[in-house]
Scaffold this motif. Structure first.
Motif, PDB file in Angstrom:
ATOM      1  N   PHE A 192       0.846  -1.203   0.000  1.00 37.57           N
ATOM      2  CA  PHE A 192       0.000   0.000   0.000  1.00 37.57           C
ATOM      3  C   PHE A 192       0.878   1.250   0.000  1.00 37.57           C
ATOM      4  CE2 PHE A 192      -1.969   3.286   2.779  1.00 37.57           C
ATOM      5  CZ  PHE A 192      -3.005   3.684   1.935  1.00 37.57           C
ATOM      6  N   PHE A 193       1.879   1.263   0.864  1.00 40.78           N
ATOM      7  CA  PHE A 193       2.784   2.411   0.928  1.00 40.78           C
ATOM      8  C   PHE A 193       3.698   2.460  -0.300  1.00 40.78           C
ATOM      9  CE2 PHE A 193       1.999   1.814   5.589  1.00 40.78           C
ATOM     10  CZ  PHE A 193       1.256   2.976   5.750  1.00 40.78           C
ATOM     11  N   LEU A 194       4.082   1.293  -0.828  1.00 43.78           N
ATOM     12  CA  LEU A 194       4.911   1.263  -2.026  1.00 43.78           C
ATOM     13  C   LEU A 194       4.157   1.865  -3.221  1.00 43.78           C
ATOM     14  CD1 LEU A 194       7.385   0.481  -3.661  1.00 43.78           C
ATOM     15  CD2 LEU A 194       6.474  -1.856  -3.821  1.00 43.78           C
ATOM     16  N   ALA A 195       2.869   1.557  -3.340  1.00 47.54           N
ATOM     17  CA  ALA A 195       2.063   2.125  -4.425  1.00 47.54           C
ATOM     18  C   ALA A 195       2.001   3.640  -4.307  1.00 47.54           C
ATOM     19  CB  ALA A 195       0.654   1.529  -4.399  1.00 47.54           C
ATOM     20  N   ASN A 196       1.882   4.139  -3.093  1.00 45.00           N
ATOM     21  CA  ASN A 196       1.845   5.584  -2.886  1.00 45.00           C
ATOM     22  C   ASN A 196       3.203   6.220  -3.150  1.00 45.00           C
ATOM     23  OD1 ASN A 196      -0.859   6.752  -1.615  1.00 45.00           O
ATOM     24  ND2 ASN A 196      -0.610   4.656  -0.875  1.00 45.00           N
ATOM     25  N   LEU A 197       4.279   5.496  -2.842  1.00 43.09           N
ATOM     26  CA  LEU A 197       5.621   5.987  -3.159  1.00 43.09           C
ATOM     27  C   LEU A 197       5.796   6.091  -4.671  1.00 43.09           C
ATOM     28  CD1 LEU A 197       8.444   6.725  -1.912  1.00 43.09           C
ATOM     29  CD2 LEU A 197       9.083   4.343  -2.338  1.00 43.09           C
ATOM     30  N   SER A 198       5.311   5.100  -5.403  1.00 47.38           N
ATOM     31  CA  SER A 198       5.392   5.121  -6.865  1.00 47.38           C
ATOM     32  C   SER A 198       4.566   6.270  -7.433  1.00 47.38           C
ATOM     33  CB  SER A 198       4.906   3.786  -7.442  1.00 47.38           C
ATOM     34  OG  SER A 198       5.821   2.757  -7.165  1.00 47.38           O
ATOM     35  N   PHE A 199       3.391   6.514  -6.865  1.00 46.70           N
ATOM     36  CA  PHE A 199       2.565   7.639  -7.308  1.00 46.70           C
ATOM     37  C   PHE A 199       3.292   8.960  -7.080  1.00 46.70           C
ATOM     38  CE2 PHE A 199      -0.419  11.030  -6.212  1.00 46.70           C
ATOM     39  CZ  PHE A 199      -1.145  11.130  -7.403  1.00 46.70           C
ATOM     40  N   PRO A 213       5.778  -8.635  15.780  1.00 40.22           N
ATOM     41  CA  PRO A 213       4.884  -9.362  14.847  1.00 40.22           C
ATOM     42  C   PRO A 213       3.490  -9.632  15.407  1.00 40.22           C
ATOM     43  CG  PRO A 213       6.581 -10.817  15.723  1.00 40.22           C
ATOM     44  CD  PRO A 213       6.958  -9.436  16.131  1.00 40.22           C
ATOM     45  N   LEU A 214       3.383  -9.820  16.710  1.00 40.18           N
ATOM     46  CA  LEU A 214       2.079 -10.105  17.310  1.00 40.18           C
ATOM     47  C   LEU A 214       1.155  -8.891  17.282  1.00 40.18           C
ATOM     48  CD1 LEU A 214       3.139 -12.270  20.405  1.00 40.18           C
ATOM     49  CD2 LEU A 214       2.313 -13.044  18.168  1.00 40.18           C
ATOM     50  N   HIS A 215       1.732  -7.710  17.177  1.00 41.13           N
ATOM     51  CA  HIS A 215       0.935  -6.486  17.142  1.00 41.13           C
ATOM     52  C   HIS A 215       0.727  -5.960  15.726  1.00 41.13           C
ATOM     53  CE1 HIS A 215       2.750  -6.539  21.225  1.00 41.13           C
ATOM     54  NE2 HIS A 215       1.575  -6.047  21.593  1.00 41.13           N
ATOM     55  N   TYR A 216       1.285  -6.675  14.737  1.00 42.99           N
ATOM     56  CA  TYR A 216       1.289  -6.140  13.374  1.00 42.99           C
ATOM     57  C   TYR A 216      -0.123  -5.957  12.811  1.00 42.99           C
ATOM     58  CZ  TYR A 216       2.557  -5.447   8.501  1.00 42.99           C
ATOM     59  OH  TYR A 216       2.685  -4.919   7.234  1.00 42.99           O
ATOM     60  N   THR A 217      -0.967  -6.957  13.003  1.00 43.42           N
ATOM     61  CA  THR A 217      -2.322  -6.896  12.446  1.00 43.42           C
ATOM     62  C   THR A 217      -3.093  -5.698  12.970  1.00 43.42           C
ATOM     63  OG1 THR A 217      -2.355  -9.317  12.291  1.00 43.42           O
ATOM     64  CG2 THR A 217      -4.470  -8.177  12.128  1.00 43.42           C
ATOM     65  N   THR A 218      -2.896  -5.393  14.252  1.00 52.53           N
ATOM     66  CA  THR A 218      -3.599  -4.257  14.854  1.00 52.53           C
ATOM     67  C   THR A 218      -2.941  -2.935  14.483  1.00 52.53           C
ATOM     68  OG1 THR A 218      -4.213  -5.644  16.739  1.00 52.53           O
ATOM     69  CG2 THR A 218      -4.410  -3.251  17.021  1.00 52.53           C
ATOM     70  N   ALA A 219      -1.621  -2.886  14.632  1.00 52.28           N
ATOM     71  CA  ALA A 219      -0.897  -1.630  14.407  1.00 52.28           C
ATOM     72  C   ALA A 219      -0.954  -1.172  12.958  1.00 52.28           C
ATOM     73  CB  ALA A 219       0.556  -1.777  14.848  1.00 52.28           C
ATOM     74  N   MET A 220      -0.983  -2.136  12.005  1.00 51.00           N
ATOM     75  CA  MET A 220      -0.960  -1.783  10.591  1.00 51.00           C
ATOM     76  C   MET A 220      -2.252  -2.203   9.886  1.00 51.00           C
ATOM     77  SD  MET A 220       1.868  -0.249  10.575  1.00 51.00           S
ATOM     78  CE  MET A 220       1.984   0.165   8.842  1.00 51.00           C
ATOM     79  N   SER A 221      -3.357  -2.082  10.596  1.00 51.95           N
ATOM     80  CA  SER A 221      -4.660  -2.324   9.982  1.00 51.95           C
ATOM     81  C   SER A 221      -4.988  -1.163   9.041  1.00 51.95           C
ATOM     82  CB  SER A 221      -5.736  -2.463  11.062  1.00 51.95           C
ATOM     83  OG  SER A 221      -5.828  -1.270  11.823  1.00 51.95           O
ATOM     84  N   PRO A 222      -6.001  -1.290   8.196  1.00 54.19           N
ATOM     85  CA  PRO A 222      -6.298  -0.236   7.215  1.00 54.19           C
ATOM     86  C   PRO A 222      -6.468   1.160   7.805  1.00 54.19           C
ATOM     87  CG  PRO A 222      -7.509  -2.214   6.670  1.00 54.19           C
ATOM     88  CD  PRO A 222      -6.844  -2.487   7.982  1.00 54.19           C
ATOM     89  N   GLY A 223      -7.122   1.261   8.964  1.00 55.86           N
ATOM     90  CA  GLY A 223      -7.338   2.574   9.589  1.00 55.86           C
ATOM     91  C   GLY A 223      -6.039   3.312   9.902  1.00 55.86           C
ATOM     92  N   PRO A 224      -5.145   2.706  10.681  1.00 61.59           N
ATOM     93  CA  PRO A 224      -3.857   3.356  10.973  1.00 61.59           C
ATOM     94  C   PRO A 224      -3.021   3.642   9.725  1.00 61.59           C
ATOM     95  CG  PRO A 224      -4.260   1.612  12.558  1.00 61.59           C
ATOM     96  CD  PRO A 224      -5.334   1.500  11.518  1.00 61.59           C
ATOM     97  N   CYS A 225      -3.077   2.743   8.726  1.00 61.92           N
ATOM     98  CA  CYS A 225      -2.306   2.962   7.500  1.00 61.92           C
ATOM     99  C   CYS A 225      -2.780   4.208   6.758  1.00 61.92           C
ATOM    100  CB  CYS A 225      -2.415   1.746   6.574  1.00 61.92           C
ATOM    101  SG  CYS A 225      -1.457   0.315   7.115  1.00 61.92           S
ATOM    102  N   VAL A 226      -4.092   4.352   6.630  1.00 61.76           N
ATOM    103  CA  VAL A 226      -4.656   5.533   5.961  1.00 61.76           C
ATOM    104  C   VAL A 226      -4.340   6.785   6.767  1.00 61.76           C
ATOM    105  CG1 VAL A 226      -6.809   6.674   5.264  1.00 61.76           C
ATOM    106  CG2 VAL A 226      -6.478   4.232   4.793  1.00 61.76           C
ATOM    107  N   LEU A 227      -4.406   6.682   8.095  1.00 64.07           N
ATOM    108  CA  LEU A 227      -4.094   7.824   8.956  1.00 64.07           C
ATOM    109  C   LEU A 227      -2.635   8.251   8.786  1.00 64.07           C
ATOM    110  CD1 LEU A 227      -4.847   9.814  11.207  1.00 64.07           C
ATOM    111  CD2 LEU A 227      -4.238   8.030  12.878  1.00 64.07           C
ATOM    112  N   LEU A 228      -1.719   7.289   8.782  1.00 63.93           N
ATOM    113  CA  LEU A 228      -0.299   7.598   8.603  1.00 63.93           C
ATOM    114  C   LEU A 228      -0.046   8.261   7.248  1.00 63.93           C
ATOM    115  CD1 LEU A 228       1.345   4.367  10.077  1.00 63.93           C
ATOM    116  CD2 LEU A 228       1.573   6.679  10.991  1.00 63.93           C
ATOM    117  N   LEU A 229      -0.674   7.713   6.205  1.00 62.82           N
ATOM    118  CA  LEU A 229      -0.502   8.296   4.878  1.00 62.82           C
ATOM    119  C   LEU A 229      -1.097   9.705   4.826  1.00 62.82           C
ATOM    120  CD1 LEU A 229       0.473   7.871   1.959  1.00 62.82           C
ATOM    121  CD2 LEU A 229      -1.833   7.024   1.423  1.00 62.82           C
ATOM    122  N   GLY A 230      -2.248   9.888   5.470  1.00 61.39           N
ATOM    123  CA  GLY A 230      -2.874  11.208   5.505  1.00 61.39           C
ATOM    124  C   GLY A 230      -1.990  12.239   6.188  1.00 61.39           C
TER     125      GLY A 230
END
Length: 311
Positions: free
Chosen positions: A61-68, A129-146
């Protein structure tokens, strides 16, 4: 200096890397080729990630945004440079110059922040790794990109607005491939101290802080990898962040060649380093991320060959 000498120019002359007609032809075809390779490479990365559900993960997801961002970055500068290499009139309007400057500054900052977020993604994946699913779920990812976009837009806006306060007198000739911050400040005849101070302050926040964060992330990542008993698992784990590390090294290496020097020493020789970070880096990123990435190989194969390709 009196008011009649301090003016807002109607236009600048972007003279580029050479005024020799034969060299300009060589440069035209070289930059056209690099631009087309950059566009095709980054578009393929975006389409491959978007079309393959197996790549719908935070890292891609972040790689696609880097390419954009890279695609937008080169489109902001290279087409105008190609026109100038073929035209007698190499003028760019004052408004056009500031617009180019705004997107240049904003997109460089955005590239940097996205790379920092990608380092965080790798840190969580390897060290937590045990926190990855929560920490990098769609919501936080969009927030970080925003947040990356907000900080980048503000960064570009601040420096562009400050540039509108600068007066220019004398030469309007820019011996460069685009309207770049340092070059414009060197042409200024008014006091630019506030520009320099804000450049240092915001630069520390936008560039040095994320860079420091990336260094710390990789220190923790290396420590976590060294604790893995199996050599094959160590290699497999490190390979997941090797491409990112290569891109970060290329990005910061070329950026430092240009900006880690006093303003008064900034000269034509820095055009080569500028070409590296403004043209070569965006062109190389797709190759670096797909060179040894089996998932990306498969996605690109399915995209280009369709049903004939079986990953």
């Amino acid at each position: 200096m009196n008011g009649t000498n301090q003016t807002v120019p109607s236009e600048f002359q972007l003279l580029g890397l050479s005024e020799n007609p034969e060299q300009q032809q060589i440069l035209f075809w070289m930059f056209l080729t690099m631009y087309l390779v950059t566009v095709v490479g980054n578009v393929l990365i975006i389409l491959a990630i978007g079309s393959d559900s197996r790549l719908h993960t935070p890292m891609y997801f972040f790689l696609a945004n880097l390419s954009f961002t890279d695609l937008f970055f080169v489109t902001n500068t290279i087409p105008k440079m190609l026109v100038n290499l073929q035209a007698q009139n190499k003028a760019i309007s004052y408004a056009g110059c500031l617009t180019q400057l705004y997107f240049l500054v904003s997109l460089v900052a955005l590239d940097n922040l996205i790379l920092a977020v990608m380092a965080y993604d790798r840190y969580v994946a390897i060290c937590r790794p045990l926190h990855y699913t929560t920490a990098m779920s769609p919501g936080p990812c969009v927030l970080l990109l925003g947040l990356c976009w907000v900080f980048s837009v503000l960064y570009g806006l601040i420096h562009t607005l400050l540039m509108t306060r600068v007066s220019f007198c004398g030469s309007r000739k820019i011996h460069y491939i685009f309207c770049e911050m340092y070059v414009l400040l060197r042409l200024a005849c008014s006091n630019t101290q506030i520009n320099h101070l804000v450049l240092i302050a915001t630069g520390c926040f936008i560039f040095l802080t994320p860079f420091g964060f990336m260094i710390m992330s990789y220190i923790w990542i290396v420590r976590a990898i060294l604790r893995i008993p199996s050599a094959s698992k160590k290699y497999k784990t490190f390979s997941t962040c090797a491409s990112h590390l290569a891109v970060v090294s290329l990005f910061y290496g070329t950026l430092c060649m240009v900006y880690l020097q006093p303003l008064h020493t900034y000269s034509m020789k820095d055009s080569v380093a500028t070409v590296m970070y403004a043209v070569v880096t965006p062109m190389m990123n797709p190759f670096i991320y797909s060179l040894r990435n089996k998932d990306m190989h498969g996605a690109l194969g399915r995209l280009l060959l369709g049903k004939a390709f079986r990953g």
